[in-house]
Design a protein around this motif. Structure first.
Motif, short mmCIF file in Angstrom:
data_model
loop_
_atom_site.label_atom_id
_atom_site.label_comp_id
_atom_site.label_asym_id
_atom_site.label_seq_id
_atom_site.Cartn_x
_atom_site.Cartn_y
_atom_site.Cartn_z
N TRP A 54 -1.31 -3.21 21.80
CA TRP A 54 -0.31 -2.72 20.84
C TRP A 54 -0.99 -2.46 19.51
O TRP A 54 -1.84 -3.23 19.09
CB TRP A 54 0.79 -3.76 20.62
CG TRP A 54 1.69 -3.99 21.77
CD1 TRP A 54 1.59 -4.96 22.71
CD2 TRP A 54 2.87 -3.25 22.09
NE1 TRP A 54 2.63 -4.88 23.59
CE2 TRP A 54 3.43 -3.83 23.25
CE3 TRP A 54 3.50 -2.15 21.52
CZ2 TRP A 54 4.59 -3.35 23.83
CZ3 TRP A 54 4.67 -1.68 22.11
CH2 TRP A 54 5.20 -2.27 23.25
N PHE A 55 -0.57 -1.39 18.82
CA PHE A 55 -1.03 -1.09 17.47
C PHE A 55 0.17 -0.73 16.62
O PHE A 55 1.02 0.04 17.04
CB PHE A 55 -1.97 0.12 17.46
CG PHE A 55 -3.29 -0.14 18.11
CD1 PHE A 55 -4.28 -0.85 17.45
CD2 PHE A 55 -3.54 0.35 19.39
CE1 PHE A 55 -5.50 -1.08 18.06
CE2 PHE A 55 -4.77 0.12 19.99
CZ PHE A 55 -5.75 -0.60 19.33
N GLU A 56 0.21 -1.29 15.40
CA GLU A 56 1.24 -0.87 14.45
C GLU A 56 0.73 0.37 13.73
O GLU A 56 -0.40 0.38 13.24
CB GLU A 56 1.57 -1.97 13.46
CG GLU A 56 2.73 -1.59 12.55
CD GLU A 56 3.22 -2.72 11.68
OE1 GLU A 56 4.21 -2.48 10.96
OE2 GLU A 56 2.64 -3.81 11.69
N LEU A 57 1.57 1.40 13.67
CA LEU A 57 1.18 2.65 13.04
C LEU A 57 1.48 2.65 11.55
O LEU A 57 2.48 2.09 11.11
CB LEU A 57 1.95 3.82 13.64
CG LEU A 57 1.70 4.15 15.08
CD1 LEU A 57 2.46 5.41 15.47
CD2 LEU A 57 0.23 4.32 15.36
N SER A 58 0.62 3.36 10.80
CA SER A 58 0.93 3.61 9.40
C SER A 58 1.02 5.10 9.13
O SER A 58 1.66 5.51 8.17
CB SER A 58 -0.11 2.96 8.48
OG SER A 58 -1.38 3.52 8.70
N ALA A 59 0.38 5.93 9.99
CA ALA A 59 0.42 7.37 9.77
C ALA A 59 -0.02 8.11 11.03
O ALA A 59 -0.67 7.54 11.91
CB ALA A 59 -0.49 7.77 8.62
N VAL A 60 0.35 9.37 11.08
CA VAL A 60 -0.13 10.28 12.12
C VAL A 60 -0.98 11.32 11.39
O VAL A 60 -0.49 12.00 10.49
CB VAL A 60 1.03 10.97 12.86
CG1 VAL A 60 0.50 11.97 13.88
CG2 VAL A 60 1.92 9.94 13.53
N GLU A 61 -2.25 11.40 11.76
CA GLU A 61 -3.15 12.33 11.08
C GLU A 61 -3.09 13.73 11.66
O GLU A 61 -3.21 14.71 10.95
CB GLU A 61 -4.58 11.80 11.12
CG GLU A 61 -4.75 10.53 10.30
CD GLU A 61 -6.18 10.05 10.26
OE1 GLU A 61 -7.07 10.70 10.85
OE2 GLU A 61 -6.41 9.01 9.64
N ASP A 62 -2.95 13.82 12.98
CA ASP A 62 -2.94 15.12 13.64
C ASP A 62 -2.23 14.96 14.98
O ASP A 62 -2.49 13.99 15.69
CB ASP A 62 -4.38 15.61 13.85
CG ASP A 62 -4.45 17.00 14.44
OD1 ASP A 62 -3.67 17.87 13.99
OD2 ASP A 62 -5.26 17.22 15.35
#
Length: 182
Positions: A54-62
């Protein structure tokens, strides 16, 4: 306006949930199913046997967010809350929930699985403002949200919110899934 909605795509007339949306609002907006969700492992087994990390997201780059013919899955570059980046294949139906969470400051986690050396997003988990946990994506309400809340009862949201922070053995305990025998 209602007649125009019937003539055009219904999704174009849908109203996106606001920042104060409840888990139920998000399930309705992002987890609907046009047909049957199909069959597979139990939802609890899916979360411990398929999701490897699992990873918590902070942004989508592309990212490519729109389907292209029959193709529904495309690579995206994500930034985690730790500042790391990685590329994973993402199903188009996950994007509305991911984008809503990032735009509204809601916690959003990606559950990854691996296929032949490539990372795939197996599921997405969003925490609504009311604390409720939602798995956005096509048919996720019927295949994960509903069954997991029924299985885990009133404490389901608290249990599900722990998954990104525990190891495999603890996740199995939380969800009541026996160890795989070898």
């Amino acid at each position: 306006m209602a007649a125009a909605c019937l003539v055009t795509m219904a999704a174009a007339c849908a109203v996106e949930p606001g920042a104060d949306a409840t888990a139920e609002d998000l399930r309705s907006a992002f987890g609907a199913c046009d047909g049957s969700p199909g069959e597979g492992a139990s939802p609890a087994e899916f979360l411990v046997d398929t999701v490897q990390e699992w990873f918590e997201l902070s942004a989508v780059e592309d990212a490519v967010r729109d389907p292209d013919g029959d193709r529904q899955t495309f690579p995206a570059t994500f930034e985690t809350s730790d500042g790391d980046t990685w590329v994973a294949e993402v199903h188009a139906s996950y994007w509305p929930g991911i984008d809503w969470a990032l735009a509204n400051g809601a916690p959003v986690w990606i559950g990854l699985e691996e296929h032949g050396g490539d990372d795939y997003v197996a599921t997405v988990m969003v925490q609504a403002g009311d604390g409720g946990i939602v798995f956005p994506g096509e048919c996720m309400d019927a295949s994960l949200d509903g069954p997991l809340h029924e299985l885990l009862g009133d404490g389901a949201d608290a249990v599900l919110a722990q998954l990104p922070y525990v190891d495999d053995a603890a996740a199995r305990d939380l969800l009541g899934v026996a160890e795989l025998s070898s």
